[in-house]
Enzyme design. Sequence first.
Site, short mmCIF file in Angstrom:
data_model
loop_
_atom_site.label_atom_id
_atom_site.label_comp_id
_atom_site.label_asym_id
_atom_site.label_seq_id
_atom_site.Cartn_x
_atom_site.Cartn_y
_atom_site.Cartn_z
N SER A 182 0.83 -1.19 0.00
CA SER A 182 0.00 0.00 0.00
C SER A 182 0.88 1.26 0.00
CB SER A 182 -0.97 -0.04 1.19
OG SER A 182 -1.98 0.94 1.04
N ASP A 292 -9.53 -5.09 -4.95
CA ASP A 292 -8.99 -3.82 -4.49
C ASP A 292 -9.47 -2.70 -5.42
OD1 ASP A 292 -7.44 -1.77 -3.47
OD2 ASP A 292 -5.52 -2.78 -3.76
N HIS A 322 -7.81 -5.19 -0.60
CA HIS A 322 -6.64 -4.43 -0.21
C HIS A 322 -6.17 -4.86 1.19
CE1 HIS A 322 -4.04 -0.94 -0.90
NE2 HIS A 322 -4.12 -0.71 0.41
#
Length: 351
Positions: A182, A292, A322
């Site tokens: 991320s 995601d 995610h």
Amino acid sequence: MRTRRMAAAKVGSNLSHKIGRDCHQHGVVAEEIDGLIKAYKDGRVERPQIVPCVTSTLAPGLGVTSRDTVIDNFTNIWARFYVPIKFQGKLPLLVYFHGGGFCVGSAAWSCYHDFLARLAAKANCIIMSVNYRLAPENPLPAAYDDGIKALKWLKQQALSVCTDNWWTSQWNFSDVFLAGDSAGANIAFNVITRLDSFNAGQAAAAIKPLTLKGIILIQPFFGGEARTHSEKHSVQSPRSALNLAASDTYWRLALPCGASRDHPWCNPLAKGSVKLEDFGRFPIMVCISEMDILKDRSLEFVASLGRAGKRVEHVVHKGVGHAFQILSKSQLSQTRTLEIMARIKGFISGI
């Protein structure tokens, strides 16, 4: 050592965006993501500690030992190291940056501690998990600066003949990888681009005798003003680790004041961003999650790297969202997490 007790992510919270709410006890809220962060107009920030911060202790049966090391006393940057104890010979080093939208997260979070300890054991590598400064108190490029500082600190360890660090005898400093998930993947990418204007030769000289062998980006946190199909149409459950409103809030908190989501730090494909043709010749692996909201943006990034002639490989992990590898305990997520670890091991050992 005393580590900074960073606030924790709320697993299973509704990450709805709330802005400009009045709080009779604490003043006016400027930005908020429920359960994660609350930033007030007077500059104060609250981060509820929901995911616990843990010490470096690990179960003996894992075959990994872990300790914390100070990188820079002035900025309070530190790192947690994971070293397999049953492996003989020199090991590659994975420099890892945690996620959290640049605004939350810690190398001491229990979810990262568990994931990275297991990854070190599975991939037979030393892992340096960097605890960098967070926005909005320290907006970008602070996290990138901390990443550079971590590499320079490693360079000094490699150059020192009298280092007393417990892990250096097992470290092959000619076998270094940058990784993150991320926002941490964004940091890994931007650290590389900041190494001497993206010139591979100059970047190599800047960190010599370290040899950077590759980059691993897990669900990279990029953005842009124009919405992708997955950003506009992916249906996220209330338990999702990231939705569009939360993503926008993170970027408002992290980017320089007045910057749009087409700032080069957010959108590597926007006009004015680094030309991918000039990006170093480091092999890149990108791990993407099918559910995601960032899926399409990640696929576009991979395609652009390919068109620029870069050595890039990617995998789309089916049925997961995610940050599943650290925040989800479902059986499917556990299976996909083992797949990620296997892909990382193959990438590291195959270069």
